[in-house]
Design an enzyme around this catalytic site. Structure first.
Site, PDB file in Angstrom:
ATOM      1  N   SER A 264      26.407 -64.161 -36.565  1.00  0.00           N
ATOM      2  CA  SER A 264      26.961 -62.681 -36.765  1.00  0.00           C
ATOM      3  C   SER A 264      27.423 -62.829 -38.293  1.00  0.00           C
ATOM      4  CB  SER A 264      28.215 -62.643 -36.010  1.00  0.00           C
ATOM      5  OG  SER A 264      28.755 -61.144 -36.138  1.00  0.00           O
ATOM      6  N   ASP A 356      21.661 -56.821 -28.409  1.00  0.00           N
ATOM      7  CA  ASP A 356      22.781 -56.818 -29.304  1.00  0.00           C
ATOM      8  C   ASP A 356      23.384 -55.466 -29.754  1.00  0.00           C
ATOM      9  OD1 ASP A 356      24.550 -57.572 -31.372  1.00  0.00           O
ATOM     10  OD2 ASP A 356      23.390 -59.104 -32.010  1.00  0.00           O
ATOM     11  N   HIS A 391      25.045 -60.487 -28.295  1.00  0.00           N
ATOM     12  CA  HIS A 391      25.537 -60.841 -29.413  1.00  0.00           C
ATOM     13  C   HIS A 391      26.020 -62.132 -29.451  1.00  0.00           C
ATOM     14  CE1 HIS A 391      26.597 -60.263 -33.812  1.00  0.00           C
ATOM     15  NE2 HIS A 391      27.881 -60.779 -33.409  1.00  0.00           N
TER      16      HIS A 391
END
Length: 462
Positions: A264, A356, A391
């Site tokens: 991320s 995601d 994600h």
């Protein structure tokens, strides 16, 4: 003893009673084994139920109480085969928190027990203790109320992030807030710098697991480190270069064999340092659910500022879950607003979840691939892209969270119910596959055909 049995009806009742007595007695001897009962978090186990009647219906249940006191459970329905056995690794679940043949479904389908507060996410904090799971067998196909029943049998299982001999070393030099995990043995070992995402804090469990596989790994807090808490300022590039030097100069780490892994927000920093740092000469890079869009001429703080500037692009779904994936869309064409991965000189692995909902990882991966093709370095790129995957792509068998509460490190901080995306089966499959291939990628690029665990010549540090 049975003189009261007189007519056919009584005889039939007696036979039924005798069968029930035999069944109950058999159940008292139900045997449950889990092998290995003590192992690494990414190691598969075998759950075997024996000594039951053919066709007997049962529920296998897993219960875990995490460090914050919340309880998580998973369960599956089975029917014994003709030998009076249920093998979870081979027999299909007929219902429960997962269905079909799923050897590790009792871990990856763990979910908060009924009545828990919404938005929980299971994460190990103290990696020096195991994740303890109680696996039990209940009669019949149960859907709930397990804590109010007495199981036929139970086994306690330990899953560890730290293998025996792995050493945990807190790092404070150079104003770092970090923890180094050293594999068992004298080394020297290849090294890795491990960066998590926008929630900040020092997250250790992935680095501990990497060290358990022979890679000295440093978990680094870069958004909420002690120096930021004291000064109120976000760290800059020199903070990451300091962390690299600590790894490079450690006597048990091969300074010429260091990788960087980010998830991320951590990927933005990882890609930035891999391309532009004159200090960090990385052997390879792993980007999980990441992006390359950022102002490349400014400090790290400007990445946070870019998020704040685009906050109007976020929106809530019908369940009031925050979707952040549009923050950096559309992908800019201005080269000053994204890392020039065409200049990358080491192998890059991109791990992407196609559902995601928190980051434009798919669009970023497509753009990075095109940039590297134009620059002639696409041979350095490997992309792992997974359908029905969100994600939070974590080590295998980590329980799935489609959404969870999340607190940003922005000023002022924002607390939200973040939608991560994915579905429980697709995401769990992706975590297992991506972890195996990530380890393969790291070994290939950090060990260079030298057997993992073997001693390296100290000349590799020169």
């Amino acid at each position: 003893m049975f003189a009261h049995v007189k007519g056919p009806q009584d005889t039939k009742k007696f036979q039924l009673w005798k069968e029930q007595f035999r069944m109950d007695r058999k159940q008292l001897c139900v045997k449950l084994s889990v092998q290995p009962s003590r192992g690494l978090m990414d190691e598969k186990f075998t759950v075997l139920v024996q000594n039951i009647l053919p066709g007997f219906q049962l529920t296998v249940h897993a219960l875990h109480q995490c460090e914050d006191g919340h309880s998580w459970e998973a369960f599956a329905h089975y029917s014994a085969n003709t030998t009076g056995t249920v093998d979870v690794s081979q027999d299909p679940s007929l219902g429960g928190t997962y269905s079909g043949v799923e050897p590790m479904g009792l871990l990856w389908s763990l979910r908060p027990v009924s009545g828990s507060i919404p938005g929980l996410r299971l994460r190990k904090v103290n990696v020096q203790t195991p994740m303890v799971v109680t696996i039990s067998v209940y009669q019949g196909h149960q859907m709930g109320g397990f804590l109010d029943q007495v199981p036929l049998t139970s086994v306690v299982v330990e899953r560890w992030y730290m293998a025996p001999g792995v050493r945990r070393v807190p790092i404070t030099e150079g104003s770092l807030t970090a923890t180094l995990f050293l594999p068992s043995g004298p080394g020297p070992f290849p090294g890795l710098l491990d960066l998590w995402g926008g929630g900040g804090k020092l997250v250790e469990y992935r680095a501990a697991l990497l060290a358990s596989h022979g890679i000295a790994s440093m978990a680094l807090d870069y958004l909420t480190p002690q120096i930021t808490l004291e000064t109120g300022k976000i760290v800059d590039n020199d903070y990451f270069e300091t962390a690299f030097r600590v790894l490079e100069q450690h006597p048990q780490i091969l300074g010429s064999r260091i990788a960087m892994l980010g998830l991320s927000f951590g990927t933005a920093v990882t890609l930035r340092m891999a391309v532009y740092s004159e200090v960090m000469k990385l052997r390879c890079v792993v980007s999980i659910s990441g992006f390359h869009v950022q102002p490349i001429d400014g400090p790290v703080e400007q990445i946070v500022a870019l998020f704040n500037k685009n906050i109007k692009k976020t929106y809530l779904d019908k369940d009031n879950q925050m979707i952040l994936r549009d923050l950096l869309l559309p992908i800019p064409t201005d080269p000053s607003l994204k890392v020039d991965v065409g200049r990358l000189q080491c192998p890059l692995l991109l791990v992407v979840g196609e559902d995601d909902q928190n980051c434009a990882a798919v669009e970023s991966a497509i753009d990075m691939k095109e940039m590297m093709e134009r620059a002639g370095n696409s041979h350095l790129l490997t992309v792992l892209s997974y359908k029905n995957t969100g994600h939070l792509i974590e080590p295998p068998f980590t329980p799935f969270a489609r959404a969870s509460t999340f607190k940003t490190v922005t000023c002022p901080p924002m607390k939200m119910m973040a939608l991560w995306g994915g579905d429980v089966v697709g995401h769990s499959r992706a975590q297992e596959d991506a972890w195996r291939k990530t380890l393969d990628f790291l070994r290939e690029n950090l060990y260079d055909n030298i057997r993992p665990g073997a001693l390296f010549s100290n000349q590799d540090n020169n």
